[in-house]
Design a protein around this motif. Sequence first.
Motif, PDB file in Angstrom:
ATOM      1  N   SER A   1       0.844  -1.198   0.000  1.00 13.05           N
ATOM      2  CA  SER A   1       0.000   0.000   0.000  1.00 13.05           C
ATOM      3  C   SER A   1       0.873   1.239   0.000  1.00 13.05           C
TER       4      SER A   1
ATOM      5  N   GLN B   1       0.818   5.769  -0.964  1.00 13.83           N
ATOM      6  CA  GLN B   1       0.019   6.960  -1.232  1.00 13.83           C
ATOM      7  C   GLN B   1       0.205   7.379  -2.699  1.00 13.83           C
TER       8      GLN B   1
ATOM      9  N   PRO C   1      -4.309   6.266  -7.858  1.00 12.42           N
ATOM     10  CA  PRO C   1      -5.331   5.355  -7.319  1.00 12.42           C
ATOM     11  C   PRO C   1      -5.826   4.341  -8.355  1.00 12.42           C
TER      12      PRO C   1
ATOM     13  N   THR D   1      -4.383   0.791  -8.631  1.00 11.75           N
ATOM     14  CA  THR D   1      -4.736  -0.242  -7.658  1.00 11.75           C
ATOM     15  C   THR D   1      -5.261  -1.480  -8.371  1.00 11.75           C
TER      16      THR D   1
ATOM     17  N   THR E   1      -2.054  -1.397  -3.760  1.00  6.53           N
ATOM     18  CA  THR E   1      -3.125  -0.471  -3.375  1.00  6.53           C
ATOM     19  C   THR E   1      -2.557   0.931  -3.280  1.00  6.53           C
TER      20      THR E   1
ATOM     21  N   SER F   1      -3.659   4.641  -2.286  1.00  6.07           N
ATOM     22  CA  SER F   1      -4.738   5.359  -1.607  1.00  6.07           C
ATOM     23  C   SER F   1      -4.155   6.347  -0.610  1.00  6.07           C
ATOM     24  N   SER F   2      -4.861   7.467  -0.471  1.00  2.85           N
ATOM     25  CA  SER F   2      -4.440   8.449   0.529  1.00  2.85           C
ATOM     26  C   SER F   2      -5.180   8.215   1.849  1.00  2.85           C
TER      27      SER F   2
END
Length: 126
Positions: free
Chosen positions: A11, A13, A87, A90, A123, A125-126
């Motif tokens: 994961s 950002q 994003p 992902t 992944t 994501s923020s």
Amino acid sequence: QVQLVESGGGSVQPGGSLKLSCKVSGGNILWYWHMSWYRQNPGTKRELVATATHTNTTYADHVKGRFTITRDSAQGTLFLEMKDLKPEDTAVYYCQGQRQGQWWAPSKSYLVQTDWGRGTQVTVSS
């Protein structure tokens, strides 16, 4: 038995980086005419991200300039270096390779053997 084993997912950002690895186990990476990375989200079709032959690389338009695919024969490993992740990147990322398969007498030629890894989750994501 030849296996392709992915690792390096995780994961991050948006704007971050990851480097995926695909280790050829029980065989030789040189057997593969070309090797590719695909990605897939649930309910969607698996899509081609990048391909590396012994002499050339190609990329899907949406990753050009951000992703780099390389083959390391000494390590027996295919890599995918991903930068400026978004994003929409992902997905589960899969390693695939095609090599010479078994002899098929009816056509007097060798079949194509396609090998897949089990995938690694990325992944963004923020």
